[in-house]
Design an enzyme around this catalytic site. Structure first.
Site, mmCIF file in Angstrom:
data_model
loop_
_atom_site.group_PDB
_atom_site.id
_atom_site.type_symbol
_atom_site.label_atom_id
_atom_site.label_comp_id
_atom_site.label_asym_id
_atom_site.label_seq_id
_atom_site.Cartn_x
_atom_site.Cartn_y
_atom_site.Cartn_z
ATOM 1 N N ASP A 45 0.828 -1.208 0.000
ATOM 2 C CA ASP A 45 0.000 0.000 0.000
ATOM 3 C C ASP A 45 0.865 1.260 0.000
ATOM 4 O O ASP A 45 0.349 2.358 -0.166
ATOM 5 C CB ASP A 45 -0.926 0.002 1.235
ATOM 6 N N GLU A 62 6.124 8.108 -4.065
ATOM 7 C CA GLU A 62 4.703 8.077 -4.384
ATOM 8 C C GLU A 62 4.312 9.325 -5.164
ATOM 9 O O GLU A 62 4.845 10.414 -4.912
ATOM 10 C CB GLU A 62 3.876 7.963 -3.096
ATOM 11 N N HIS A 83 -1.765 3.766 -1.334
ATOM 12 C CA HIS A 83 -1.674 4.357 0.015
ATOM 13 C C HIS A 83 -3.059 4.696 0.559
ATOM 14 O O HIS A 83 -3.329 5.826 0.988
ATOM 15 C CB HIS A 83 -0.793 5.608 -0.004
ATOM 16 N N GLY A 101 -5.602 4.166 5.406
ATOM 17 C CA GLY A 101 -6.475 4.947 6.280
ATOM 18 C C GLY A 101 -7.564 5.689 5.549
ATOM 19 O O GLY A 101 -8.223 6.565 6.126
#
Length: 481
Positions: free
Chosen positions: A324, A329, A359, A362
C-alpha cells in the site's frame, strides 16, 4: 463536497485600538475529553478537561484573542475532511481549502501569509518551504506519519506539528485482514482473468487462513488491533517489537525479527520510516522466510527492498504480496505510477498474486472523519489556548482555561532555546505582575513556557510582548488575552 466560504472578519473595531488586537477566534472551543490527547501525568490543574469542568460545574472558558497578530489564516490542502473544515470555520478563522496538493512554487507562495497549514501525506513541507513561512505557528498532519514535514526545522522556528496517530488504526487493520484472505485465495489473479474472459477455477496454492500463523512487525495500535481480528478468524499470532509490549489475546512476542520470519506464514509490517528501518525487509530476510509465505506492507514504503521482493516472488520463495506504500509516491492522482518515479514499477505490476493499492490504508470515511476532528481540535487548542498536548516536535504543555470571570488577564506563550538562564530572565520580566499559574517543559533543544498573568491592561500587554521579543533565547512569542 463544497468549498468552505472565506471568512472575512470585521477588523475595524480593533484596528482603532492602539495595540492592534485581533477579532479571531470568534467563538469558544471546548475540547472533548479523550485519554488519547494526553500523555504522562502532570498536575491535574494543567489539563482543561471538559469532563472535569462539567462535573465541577466550573464557569465556561474565556475566548482568548491573539495580540499583535492579524486574523488567523489557515491553508488546508489535499482534500482534508469536511469535519476539520467545519471546526476551523466555526472558530472564525479565514480558511482557504484545496482538494489537491500544491507544487513547491505554489506552496511557497501560499504559505507566506498563513498562520496554520493542514496537509496529508503528499505535501512536502521541507526546510526550503518552511523558511518562507513568515507567520506560521502550527502544522496539522491529517494522517499518521509526519515524515513529509521537516519537524526539526519546524521546532527550531517555533512551529508546532500535530498528527493523528491512532484515528485510522482500525481502517488499516481491516485492509490487512482483507489482503491476507485475498492473497491466500489468489483473488486478484482470478479477478483479472475473469475481466479478460478467462474462466480458471483452481484450488492449487489457495488456502484457508484458519490455523495459519500471522507475524506482525510493530505491535502498536494497528498491530494490536490486527492481532485481535486475526485471532478471531482462527489465526495464531506472533509479533516482534523493539520494546516489550503487552500482548492481546493469545498473541506471543518473539525475541528477534528472524524468529518471526522463520515461523510466520503471513508477515505484515507496521513500523515507522526511520534510518534503522530502511530496507528492513531485504534479500537476507526473504531468504529466512518460509517457502511460500506472504508479505504485506501498509506502513512506510522505505522499509521493504522492492527489487529484492520482486526476485523473491519470481523464485517462488514468496507466494504473494500486498503493498500500500512505496519509496516514491505520486503527488497527484492519475497515471503517474511508472518507471520515472520508481525504476522497478513495471516489473512490480507484472507479478502474479500481488495487490497494489495507492496508500489507502487509512482512506475510509470513518477514519478521515475521526482524523479531521482530532487534528482540527488540536489546531484550535494550540491557536486559541497554546496547548501542545499531542505535538510531535514540541514539549507537551497545557494550562487550565481562563474563565470569563478572570478579567484583565493575558496568557504568555514563549518558545525558547533550552539553555541556562532563560527562566531567570523571563521571571524578571514577569516580576512586576501577578503570575496566576506557570508551566514550562523542554524537549531536546526546544523549551516551551506558558503563564497566565493577571491585573494587566493594554499597555502592560504590549510591554510584556516587547520585552519577551528582545530576549536572546526567544524563538517565538505569542500573547493571548
Amino acid at each position: 463536497m463544497t468549498s468552505p466560504k472565506i471568512i472575512n472578519s470585521d477588523l475595524s473595531q480593533w484596528l482603532q485600538n492602539s495595540v492592534k488586537l485581533s477579532t479571531s477566534p470568534q467563538t469558544s472551543f471546548l475540547p472533548a475529553a479523550s485519554p488519547s490527547h494526553f500523555s504522562g501525568s502532570p498536575p491535574q490543574s494543567y489539563f482543561p478537561l471538559s469532563s472535569r469542568r462539567s462535573s465541577m460545574k466550573l464557569p465556561p472558558p474565556k475566548v482568548l484573542k491573539p495580540f499583535a497578530t492579524e486574523d488567523i489564516k489557515i491553508l488546508l490542502l489535499e482534500n482534508v475532511n469536511q469535519t476539520a473544515v467545519d471546526i476551523l470555520v466555526q472558530q472564525g478563522y479565514q480558511v482557504e481549502f484545496h482538494k489537491t496538493s500544491l507544487n513547491e512554487e505554489e506552496l511557497i507562495e501560499k504559505i507566506r501569509d498563513v498562520h496554520a497549514i493542514g496537509i496529508r501525506s503528499k505535501t512536502k513541507l521541507t526546510s526550503k518551504v518552511l523558511a518562507e513561512a513568515r507567520n506560521l505557528v502550527v502544522i496539522g498532519c491529517f494522517c499518521i506519519g509526519v515524515n513529509q514535514v521537516d519537524i526539526e526545522y519546524a521546532a527550531k522556528h517555533g512551529i508546532a506539528v500535530f498528527n493523528s496517530p491512532f484515528s485510522n488504526s482500525r481502517s488499516v487493520a481491516e485492509l490487512v485482514i482483507g489482503e491476507i484472505i485475498a492473497l491466500a485465495r489468489q483473488f486478484t489473479d482470478r479477478s483479472n482473468e475473469m475481466r479478460n474472459g478467462v474462466w480458471n477455477k483452481v484450488s492449487a496454492g489457495c488456502w484457508e487462513i484458519r490455523g495459519k500463523t500471522l507475524g506482525i512487525v510493530g505491535y502498536g495500535h494497528i498491530g494490536a488491533q490486527l492481532s485481535v481480528l486475526a485471532e478471531s478468524m482462527g489465526m495464531s499470532v506472533i509479533y516482534y517489537d523493539v520494546i516489550p509490549m503487552m500482548s492481546l489475546g493469545m498473541a506471543k512476542q518473539v525475541a528477534t525479527l528472524d524468529d518471526l520470519l522463520t515461523e510466520a506464514d503471513f508477515i505484515t509490517l507496521h513500523i515507522p520510516a526511520l534510518p534503522e528501518t530502511e530496507n528492513l525487509i531485504g534479500a537476507p530476510q526473504f531468504a529466512a522466510m518460509k517457502h511460500g509465505s506472504y508479505l504485506i506492507n501498509a506502513s512506510r514504503g522505505t522499509v521493504v527492498d522492492i527489487p529484492a521482493l520482486i526476485n523473491a516472488m519470481h523464485s517462488g520463495k514468496i507466494a504473494g504480496a500486498a503493498l500500500d506504500v512505496y519509496p516514491n509516491e505520486p503527488a497527484k492522482n492519475g497515471p503517474t505510477f511508472h518507471t520515472a518515479l520508481n525504476t522497478w514499477a513495471e516489473q512490480l505490476r507484472s507479478l502474479k498474486n500481488i495487490i497494489l493499492t495507492p496508500h489507502i490504508g487509512g482512506s475510509t470515511e470513518e477514519a478521515q472523519s475521526a482524523i479531521g476532528i482530532e487534528v482540527g481540535q488540536a489546531l484550535v487548542r494550540y491557536i486559541n489556548e497554546g496547548a501542545t498536548i499531542g505535538a510531535v516536535n514540541f514539549p507537551e504543555v497545557s494550562l487550565r482555561s481562563l474563565t470569563l470571570e478572570q478579567e484583565n488577564h493575558v496568557r504568555v506563550l514563549y518558545v525558547h532555546s533550552n539553555v541556562p538562564g532563560v527562566l531567570r530572565t523571563v521571571n524578571e520580566i514577569f516580576a512586576e505582575h501577578n503570575i496566576d499559574k506557570q508551566y514550562s517543559d523542554s524537549r531536546g533543544d526546544i523549551a516551551y513556557l506558558m503563564a497566565d498573568i493577571s491585573q494587566v491592561d493594554a499597555a502592560d500587554i504590549r510591554d510584556l510582548y516587547e520585552k519577551l521579543e528582545r530576549t536572546p533565547f526567544k524563538i517565538l512569542t505569542r500573547l493571548l488575552y
